[in-house]
Design a protein around this motif. Structure first.
Motif, short mmCIF file in Angstrom:
data_model
loop_
_atom_site.label_atom_id
_atom_site.label_comp_id
_atom_site.label_asym_id
_atom_site.label_seq_id
_atom_site.Cartn_x
_atom_site.Cartn_y
_atom_site.Cartn_z
N GLY A 302 0.82 -1.20 0.00
CA GLY A 302 0.00 0.00 0.00
C GLY A 302 0.86 1.26 0.00
O GLY A 302 2.06 1.21 0.27
N ARG A 308 -0.11 0.76 5.28
CA ARG A 308 0.44 -0.35 4.48
C ARG A 308 0.78 -1.56 5.35
O ARG A 308 1.00 -2.64 4.85
CB ARG A 308 1.66 0.10 3.69
N HIS A 311 -3.44 -5.39 5.93
CA HIS A 311 -3.53 -6.15 4.68
C HIS A 311 -4.94 -6.63 4.39
O HIS A 311 -5.70 -6.94 5.32
CB HIS A 311 -2.62 -7.39 4.76
N ARG A 358 -1.74 3.12 -6.13
CA ARG A 358 -1.92 2.14 -5.06
C ARG A 358 -2.87 2.68 -3.99
O ARG A 358 -2.81 3.87 -3.67
CB ARG A 358 -0.59 1.83 -4.36
N LYS A 360 -4.13 2.75 0.07
CA LYS A 360 -3.31 2.95 1.27
C LYS A 360 -2.84 1.63 1.88
O LYS A 360 -1.71 1.50 2.32
CB LYS A 360 -4.09 3.74 2.31
N ARG A 361 -3.75 0.65 1.94
CA ARG A 361 -3.39 -0.63 2.55
C ARG A 361 -2.70 -1.56 1.56
O ARG A 361 -2.83 -1.39 0.36
CB ARG A 361 -4.65 -1.34 3.10
N SER A 362 -2.04 -2.57 2.11
CA SER A 362 -1.39 -3.58 1.27
C SER A 362 -2.37 -4.70 0.96
O SER A 362 -3.36 -4.90 1.68
CB SER A 362 -0.17 -4.14 1.98
N TRP A 517 -10.14 -2.01 -3.92
CA TRP A 517 -9.38 -0.76 -3.85
C TRP A 517 -9.97 0.16 -2.79
O TRP A 517 -9.25 0.72 -1.97
CB TRP A 517 -9.34 -0.08 -5.23
N ALA A 520 -9.25 -1.00 0.66
CA ALA A 520 -7.84 -0.80 0.99
C ALA A 520 -7.51 0.68 1.16
O ALA A 520 -6.46 1.03 1.67
CB ALA A 520 -6.96 -1.42 -0.10
N GLU A 521 -8.43 1.53 0.74
CA GLU A 521 -8.17 2.97 0.77
C GLU A 521 -8.81 3.68 1.97
O GLU A 521 -8.27 4.66 2.48
CB GLU A 521 -8.73 3.58 -0.54
#
Ligand SMILES: [Zn+2]
Length: 540
Positions: A302, A308, A311, A358, A360-362, A517, A520-521
């Motif tokens: 991320g 990041r 996960h 990308r 923010k998160r992985s 996405w 993860a954001e």
């Protein structure tokens, strides 16, 4: 009210009416997932040459190499063992030696298959002479005060029950696939209490031909080594169902005659627990062969220096359910929908994510193995994650995403298959109001798929435990499943790529990309915000 609050409110209102929340560049990356590319990948992964990708098999190896080459070309970070893309585990295959296995009762020898059949197999040889404790139906149901083991020590003993499926009288046990709610059966309970084996007296209510149907079953056991607790873990104890002849020998000189004990079992009027006068000798011989299957694992880091470290895992099983039966001259179980479709979809998601800004998160992507046999890859992953499991905020499962019920399609008459712009979404409705709303919102602002929630229910087997999401949910992780339903080709040689709709895979993969996405954001950690259903046993 501060200006800050006003702005925050305005954002919420705009989002609530369905304004797109994906940045344009991200949306363009999602749009780069195409039916043409998916059709090419599907054609290879589900080709006859790969023979359905059983775990383990040369066909699985070729499919995995295909994925790995593409990950390398796209520059995706490996997240398997020792800097590779492969996460390898041990699976032990154990086989009972049919001819060398027998039971001795009262000085008489009884042969496997002729005089007893196995209802479960621990994977280990079983040799020794042990006392026998009768435990009736063998179920333990704490809420109802049912515990036939109470006050007796069955450690180092054989427990005797009725089979193949004795139940307590007048008690309804909720069962979801392999899961029972608030109850455990003799095969689960006996090893927990230290018993060495289970013997079963046959019920006379069994159907004609029942013995023949039970022969040759459970002679092979394939299981992770070490085993990882899960609803799909293999049995930990060997259980043997006696023939009527074997039962006669067992009950000779005991408190109840064969007729009495069988009648009591049939009537679900079980005698109280007692210890038999005689001991029983088991001689079950087995041989074992170790195998080394593997998952393909990759990671996309991320962009946020703090987030990041959190996960989202995304999983699509690369293996197929390969049977032995030829159907209409076809003996290749291509396993196209299940799950070359999800494997290809996830590959495109990863490739396009590499071209996108990308989140923010992985994200960790897993093409796992052994799903069809016992969720091996998923279970191994949760026990041996490449990042701390506590950092996994959500798990997304992609399993069968290629079917569409449309006029003149292969699934025109498949009632469980959704329409062209429709997909089953499973999990967020049960587990998380916030993530559920987020997915809806992203979908409304993008492809507006109809998100079918028919299986987004705590009592659906597709919520739990029938998928790779199960081991994650058992460990308290939010799970989200994407699926296009069951059809007649499921687990048949006819599960061929030509019956699938690449456009459907494209639509689902784009939608998964967009919602992944967004999850993860989002600044707030995606999380379970509702109670985990009681049907889900918790493991660490
Ligand atoms: Zn599947």
């Amino acid at each position: 009210m501060s200006l800050r609050t006003l702005i925050a409110l305005a954002v919420v209102v705009v989002q609530a009416v369905g304004a797109p929340i994906l940045p344009t560049s991200v949306r363009e990356a999602a749009d780069g997932i195409t039916a043409d590319q998916l059709a090419r990948d599907l054609a290879f992964i589900a080709s006859d040459e790969l023979r359905g990708r059983a775990t383990p098999s040369p066909g699985f190896d070729r499919a995995a190499a295909y994925i790995v080459n593409r990950l390398k070309a796209a520059g995706v970070t490996p997240a398997g063992d020792n800097g590779t893309y492969l996460q390898t585990y041990t699976m032990i295959e154990s086989r009972v030696d049919l001819a060398a296995s027998h039971i001795e009762i009262g000085g008489k020898r009884f042969a496997l298959d002729a005089d007893f059949v196995l209802r479960s197999f621990s994977g280990q040889p079983l040799t020794g002479t042990w006392p026998v404790v009768y435990v009736g139906h063998g179920w333990v149901i704490p809420d109802k005060g049912i515990d036939p083991y109470a006050g007796v020590d069955v450690r180092g003993k054989v427990v005797l029950t009725h089979g193949p499926r004795a139940m307590p009288k007048g008690v309804v046990i909720e069962q979801f696939g392999r899961v029972t709610v608030g109850a455990s059966n003799v095969v689960a309970e006996a090893p927990r209490r230290g018993a060495v084996a289970v013997l079963m007296i046959p019920q006379t209510s069994t159907q004609p031909g029942w013995w023949q149907q039970l022969q040759r079953q459970n002679l092979v056991r394939r299981e992770l080594d070490p085993s990882v607790p899960s609803a799909y873990a293999a049995a930990q104890v060997t259980s043997a169902l006696l023939s009527p002849t074997g039962t006669e020998a067992l009950m000779a000189g005991e408190r109840f005659t064969t007729n009495e004990i069988v009648a009591r079992g049939d009537a679900e009027d079980y005698p109280a627990t007692f210890t038999l006068n005689k001991s029983v000798t088991f001689n079950v011989q087995a041989s074992t062969v170790p195998h080394r299957p593997y998952n393909v694992v990759a990671k996309i880091e991320g962009r946020d220096s703090r987030l990041r470290n959190e996960h989202i895992t995304v999983m699509a099983h690369l293996d197929g359910a390969v049977g032995t039966r030829s159907v209409e001259g076809d003996d290749i179980y291509n396993s196209a929908d299940d799950n070359a479709s999800g494997s290809a979809g996830m590959l495109s998601i990863v490739e396009q994510m590499m071209k996108s800004e990308r989140p923010k998160r992985s994200m960790i992507f897993v093409w796992d193995s052994g799903e069809e046999v016992g969720l091996w890859g998923s279970r191994h992953f949760v026990a041996n994650p490449p990042v701390p499991l506590s950092s996994v905020v959500a798990h997304i499962n992609i399993d069968m995403i290629g079917a569409t019920r449309a006029a003149e399609s292969a699934d025109e008459h498949s009632p469980a298959v959704p329409g062209p712009n429709e997909v089953y979404l499973i999990g967020p409705g049960v587990l998380s109001d916030k993530v559920n709303a987020l997915i809806d919102q992203v979908n409304r602002g993008y492809l507006t798929m109809t998100l079918n929630r028919a299986d987004d229910r705590w009592d659906s087997e597709f919520f739990y435990p029938r998928t790779d999401a199960g081991p994650f949910l058992e460990r308290g992780i939010l799970t989200i499943g994407w699926n296009t339903g069951l059809h007649r080709r499921y687990h048949q040689p006819s599960d061929d790529a030509r019956f699938l709709d690449p456009k459907k895979i494209e639509t689902v993969a784009r939608t998964v990309f967009a919602t992944l996405w967004a999850m993860a954001e989002t600044n707030e950690r995606p999380a379970i915000d509702k109670p985990i259903p009681v049907s889900v046993p918790r493991h660490r």
